[in-house]
Design a protein around this motif. Structure first.
Motif, PDB file in Angstrom:
ATOM      1  N   ILE A 423       0.989  -1.155  -0.083  1.00  0.00           N
ATOM      2  CA  ILE A 423      -0.045  -0.040  -0.022  1.00  0.00           C
ATOM      3  C   ILE A 423       0.877   1.283  -0.157  1.00  0.00           C
ATOM      4  CG2 ILE A 423      -1.813   1.407   1.211  1.00  0.00           C
ATOM      5  CD1 ILE A 423      -2.870  -0.981   2.311  1.00  0.00           C
ATOM      6  N   PHE A 424       0.545   2.124  -0.923  1.00  0.00           N
ATOM      7  CA  PHE A 424       1.222   3.439  -0.784  1.00  0.00           C
ATOM      8  C   PHE A 424       0.224   4.444  -0.078  1.00  0.00           C
ATOM      9  CE2 PHE A 424       3.671   1.665  -4.396  1.00  0.00           C
ATOM     10  CZ  PHE A 424       4.906   2.847  -4.599  1.00  0.00           C
ATOM     11  N   ALA A 425       0.865   5.045   0.754  1.00  0.00           N
ATOM     12  CA  ALA A 425      -0.026   5.841   1.837  1.00  0.00           C
ATOM     13  C   ALA A 425       0.472   7.395   1.731  1.00  0.00           C
ATOM     14  CB  ALA A 425       0.043   5.203   3.177  1.00  0.00           C
ATOM     15  N   CYS A 426      -0.474   7.992   1.553  1.00  0.00           N
ATOM     16  CA  CYS A 426      -0.014   9.650   1.820  1.00  0.00           C
ATOM     17  C   CYS A 426      -1.519  10.146   2.636  1.00  0.00           C
ATOM     18  CB  CYS A 426      -0.233  10.133   0.440  1.00  0.00           C
ATOM     19  SG  CYS A 426      -1.566  10.283  -0.529  1.00  0.00           S
ATOM     20  N   ASP A 427      -1.462  11.379   3.027  1.00  0.00           N
ATOM     21  CA  ASP A 427      -2.266  12.052   3.840  1.00  0.00           C
ATOM     22  C   ASP A 427      -3.682  11.777   3.376  1.00  0.00           C
ATOM     23  OD1 ASP A 427      -2.456  13.174   6.252  1.00  0.00           O
ATOM     24  OD2 ASP A 427      -2.922  15.100   5.345  1.00  0.00           O
ATOM     25  N   ALA A 589      -7.071  24.788   0.708  1.00  0.00           N
ATOM     26  CA  ALA A 589      -6.838  23.293   0.956  1.00  0.00           C
ATOM     27  C   ALA A 589      -5.611  22.989   0.257  1.00  0.00           C
ATOM     28  CB  ALA A 589      -8.153  22.585   0.598  1.00  0.00           C
ATOM     29  N   MET A 590      -5.282  23.345  -1.128  1.00  0.00           N
ATOM     30  CA  MET A 590      -3.793  23.033  -1.382  1.00  0.00           C
ATOM     31  C   MET A 590      -2.744  23.503  -0.550  1.00  0.00           C
ATOM     32  SD  MET A 590      -4.425  23.822  -5.523  1.00  0.00           S
ATOM     33  CE  MET A 590      -5.105  22.560  -6.663  1.00  0.00           C
ATOM     34  N   LYS A 591      -2.920  24.709  -0.136  1.00  0.00           N
ATOM     35  CA  LYS A 591      -1.797  25.286   0.294  1.00  0.00           C
ATOM     36  C   LYS A 591      -1.774  24.346   2.148  1.00  0.00           C
ATOM     37  CE  LYS A 591      -2.242  30.056  -1.085  1.00  0.00           C
ATOM     38  NZ  LYS A 591      -2.838  31.435  -0.856  1.00  0.00           N
ATOM     39  N   ILE A 607       2.054  17.756  -7.819  1.00  0.00           N
ATOM     40  CA  ILE A 607       0.776  17.432  -8.178  1.00  0.00           C
ATOM     41  C   ILE A 607       0.039  17.949  -6.945  1.00  0.00           C
ATOM     42  CG2 ILE A 607       1.063  15.368  -9.650  1.00  0.00           C
ATOM     43  CD1 ILE A 607       0.527  13.792  -7.115  1.00  0.00           C
ATOM     44  N   PRO A 608      -0.208  19.487  -7.012  1.00  0.00           N
ATOM     45  CA  PRO A 608      -0.923  19.937  -5.694  1.00  0.00           C
ATOM     46  C   PRO A 608      -2.228  19.439  -5.719  1.00  0.00           C
ATOM     47  CG  PRO A 608      -0.565  21.415  -7.474  1.00  0.00           C
ATOM     48  CD  PRO A 608       0.320  20.121  -7.969  1.00  0.00           C
ATOM     49  N   HIS A 609      -2.863  19.055  -4.554  1.00  0.00           N
ATOM     50  CA  HIS A 609      -4.278  18.736  -4.470  1.00  0.00           C
ATOM     51  C   HIS A 609      -4.769  19.154  -2.938  1.00  0.00           C
ATOM     52  CE1 HIS A 609      -1.748  15.138  -3.442  1.00  0.00           C
ATOM     53  NE2 HIS A 609      -2.668  14.994  -2.472  1.00  0.00           N
ATOM     54  N   GLY A 610      -6.195  19.101  -2.566  1.00  0.00           N
ATOM     55  CA  GLY A 610      -6.525  19.534  -1.277  1.00  0.00           C
ATOM     56  C   GLY A 610      -6.284  18.463  -0.173  1.00  0.00           C
ATOM     57  N   THR A 611      -6.624  18.914   1.045  1.00  0.00           N
ATOM     58  CA  THR A 611      -6.553  17.997   2.212  1.00  0.00           C
ATOM     59  C   THR A 611      -7.990  17.083   2.234  1.00  0.00           C
ATOM     60  OG1 THR A 611      -7.287  19.461   3.652  1.00  0.00           O
ATOM     61  CG2 THR A 611      -5.162  19.409   3.546  1.00  0.00           C
ATOM     62  N   ASN A 612      -7.887  16.265   3.100  1.00  0.00           N
ATOM     63  CA  ASN A 612      -9.271  15.338   3.296  1.00  0.00           C
ATOM     64  C   ASN A 612     -10.185  16.369   3.616  1.00  0.00           C
ATOM     65  OD1 ASN A 612      -8.316  12.743   2.680  1.00  0.00           O
ATOM     66  ND2 ASN A 612      -7.484  12.258   4.669  1.00  0.00           N
ATOM     67  N   ASP A 613     -10.095  17.123   4.557  1.00  0.00           N
ATOM     68  CA  ASP A 613     -11.136  18.358   4.873  1.00  0.00           C
ATOM     69  C   ASP A 613     -11.738  19.017   3.943  1.00  0.00           C
ATOM     70  OD1 ASP A 613     -10.570  17.331   7.625  1.00  0.00           O
ATOM     71  OD2 ASP A 613      -9.060  18.926   7.974  1.00  0.00           O
TER      72      ASP A 613
END
Length: 691
Positions: A423-427, A589-591, A607-613
């Protein structure tokens, strides 16, 4: 028991702000000095060669003629090169030019002051010229900053056709005033500062106290605070002393490789776990390669070892004082080879002994500390990977050497269990981990491994029974908490991590004990057929710009220049907003994601993307692609391609996984860099969906 951390009061600096500030100053100084070190080495070699010629010959005309190049090199060329580099760092070529002009003024001003002082005095009472290294490090960036601010005052206000005239004369006029300011204003200040610093060093040498400098220098190295000391004080003073005396002990206060060698040899014999396994290779890198940061994690893992490196450093300094040995110029990097090349004539015995004795003392002290704690270390958890992460955090930017060290510690050569799930895991489990999983699937397929499930998840969603987990450095400890029984592999870049090949080998080795007879089925042959059906290998996916609507021509851009990371984030998020994929809240969210962990993937891709929130801010899945031909400084790495991601469920992962495979191939990345239009770039990105 839990602990609470109080928020700093408004206006109050957060803990570590001073350390970070010193790091930034030191890094900037290093950025000015390090590119100029080849010129400093050339000057040192020229000086050493001519000194040796003078010892064996008398009045050889070519040597006497060449000797006239020594003073101009160190007095004019080197400071001006430093100023040019500092100015360039602040404001490109215009900053470099005005920085060089300004520095000539402070050099001339210093010479004038010294000539006035020496006039009429006997030779024994005359003082040496001051080599304006410190003046260059001040005036180069300062002049560039002033030029940048002045240009900003009339930017966009100059009539067409007059731009070149204004640019040329504004820089020339500013240079004129900066020469005067440096001559009359800064030169007396720098001369006075150099006099104070030389007096302090002279006091320490005359009273046999110079080894005490190791009490400051060695801990400063471990926390990456040494650049300000080394490049701001030791190198200028060393150049001044070497010019006058032929060599300087100051070049060896920080560069002695014996300290790191002794520490790592102690770990090689008395260490435990990953630290012991990686120490021999690290010792070679430190001693012969001169990359001292490799030994810093071993000290951070056990802070009592600061006593060992301080004792070793002080021993080396003391030895050089006894033998009156030194280097003719800076040894950069601080390898034994570089130190030997720069050693002054007649100093080789002292310098070699200083390296040997510093290694021996460091080894002895470190061995005592490791032996005292050995039982506790054997029974406790292996903290080496965490120490590497702390070192990377202390450095404040990514380091390939530390990443390789973490990878070597994290990937065992053998495992007792058959690995069936990776499994590759990130936030968030959405972007970087999905791309890493795609790259590894391709490597497994190429190696003929068909029965391993490779998936990606958020760290919080790890099931607790995974065989092997792959994370970025800053997330490994969190993943260990979720998967305490898994094998954990730490990578710095999801695109081209060297640890992937080790993972493939590890999976292959895990299958060797399993015997498969004729007509029998492998114990793992039925494990996770999903690997063969993974999105990265799916057949006939939708065209990126047509049916899926995730990536269209309006969401692809090419820029010839460069922007800041914040500007790049704003642009890719604005494209997603324009596509109706996200709300305005998605940029923040990206920041927030970047504050947690960098989304730089390697091979020039971020590859900037937002948080889970931020899931409520995503309306539909979409990608935005921007190529910056001037590059973007992405937390210390250069990103040429910035791909913004917004995903609902798994809709975006199919295309993203194909992009990952594409960017893992450096030849394909080169083609993407060569695309001349947005349409051509879109077609190249869409082509990965053709199966």
């Amino acid at each position: 028991m839990s602990t609470a951390t109080a928020e700093p009061a408004e206006g109050q600096k957060q803990p570590g702000a001073l350390r970070v500030g010193i790091q930034k100053v030191g890094s900037f100084m290093s950025g000015m000095i390090m590119p100029v070190v080849p010129a400093l080495i050339a000057w040192g070699l020229l000086t050493a060669v001519l000194v040796n010629i003078a010892q064996w010959t008398t009045g050889w005309a070519p040597a006497e003629a060449l000797d006239t190049a020594i003073f101009p090199m160190i007095h004019y060329l080197l400071p001006i090169l430093i100023a040019v580099q500092g100015g360039k760092m602040v404001y490109e070529t215009r900053g470099a030019v005005v920085g060089g002009i300004a520095t000539l003024g402070v050099i001339a001003g210093s010479d004038y002051i010294i000539e006035q002082f020496n006039a009429g005095r006997p030779e024994a009472e005359q003082i040496e010229y001051v080599h304006m290294f410190i003046g260059a490090m001040i005036l180069g960036p300062l002049a560039a900053w002033i030029m940048k601010k002045l240009d900003g005052l009339w930017e966009g206000k100059i009539k067409a056709g007059f731009e070149m005239l204004v640019n040329m004369f504004s820089a020339g006029i500013l240079g004129f005033f900066l020469v005067i300011g440096g001559f009359f204003g800064l030169a007396p200040v720098i001369n006075g500062l150099m006099n104070v610093l030389e007096s302090i060093v002279g006091f320490l040498v005359d009273n046999g106290l110079l080894p005490l400098a190791s009490v400051i220098i060695e801990p400063a190295k471990v926390f990456f605070l040494n650049n300000a000391i080394n490049h701001g004080v030791l190198t200028p003073l060393g150049a001044q002393e070497s010019s006058a005396e032929g060599s300087s002990i100051l070049y060896l206060l920080e560069a002695n490789p014996g300290v790191g060698l002794g520490l790592l040899l102690a770990f090689s014999i008395f260490g435990v776990g990953a630290a012991r396994a990686t120490a021999p290779g690290a010792a070679v890198i430190v001693f012969l390669g001169g990359i001292h940061e490799v030994y810093f994690p071993y000290v951070l893992m056990k802070p009592a070892l600061l006593l060992a490196v301080i004792a070793g450093g002080a021993t080396g300094v003391g030895t050089n004082m006894v033998f009156d040995s030194g280097l003719v110029s800076a040894a950069a990097p601080g390898s034994f080879i570089a130190v030997m090349i720069m050693t002054a004539s007649g100093s080789h015995l002292g310098v070699i002994l200083s390296v040997v004795l510093s290694a021996a003392v460091t080894f002895a002290v470190a061995a005592l500390i490791l032996l005292k704690d050995r039982k506790k270390d054997l029974e406790g958890a292996d903290e080496f990977t965490s120490a590497v992460a702390k070192t990377a955090a202390a450095k404040g930017k990514s380091s390939g050497h530390l990443s390789n060290l973490a990878g070597a510690a994290a990937v065992p050569a053998q495992t007792e269990k058959v690995i069936q799930q990776v499994i590759f895991a990130c936030d968030a489990g959405m972007g970087s981990s999905a791309m890493g999983a795609s790259v590894l699937r391709k490597k497994f397929k190429a190696a003929g491994i068909q029965d391993v499930e490779v998936t990606n998840k958020a760290i919080a969603a790890l099931p607790g029974h995974t065989d092997l987990v792959i994370t970025q450095e800053s997330l490994t400890d969190r993943a260990r908490g979720q998967e305490p029984n898994a094998i954990h592999v730490t990578v710095d870049s999801f695109m081209n991590a060297p640890e992937y090949d080790e993972v493939v080998e590890l999976v292959q080795n895990s299958r060797q004990p399993v015997a498969v007879g004729a007509g029998e089925e492998s114990a793992s042959s039925s494990a996770a057929p999903a690997a063969a059906e993974a999105p990265a290998e799916a057949e006939a996916p939708a065209e990126a710009g047509e049916e899926s609507g995730i990536l269209t021509l309006s969401q692809v851009r090419i820029h010839s220049g460069s922007v800041t990371q914040e500007e790049a984030l704003a642009e890719v998020s604005q494209i997603l907003i324009g596509a109706g994929a996200v709300t305005e809240d998605y940029l923040q969210a990206m920041k927030d994601r970047e504050d947690t962990v960098s989304t730089f993937m390697g091979n020039g891709l971020a590859i900037p993307h937002g948080t889970n929130d931020a899931k409520d801010a995503v309306k539909t899945s979409a990608l935005s692609v921007v190529r910056y031909d001037g590059g973007v400084d992405w937390a210390g790495d250069q990103a040429d391609f910035v791909i913004g991601i917004a995903g609902v469920g798994d809709e975006h992962l199919e295309i993203l996984s194909k992009i990952a495979v594409l960017f893992a191939d450096e030849d394909e990345v080169a083609k993407l860099r060569g695309a001349s239009t947005e349409d051509e770039l879109l077609q190249m990105l869409s082509a990965v969906n053709d199966g």
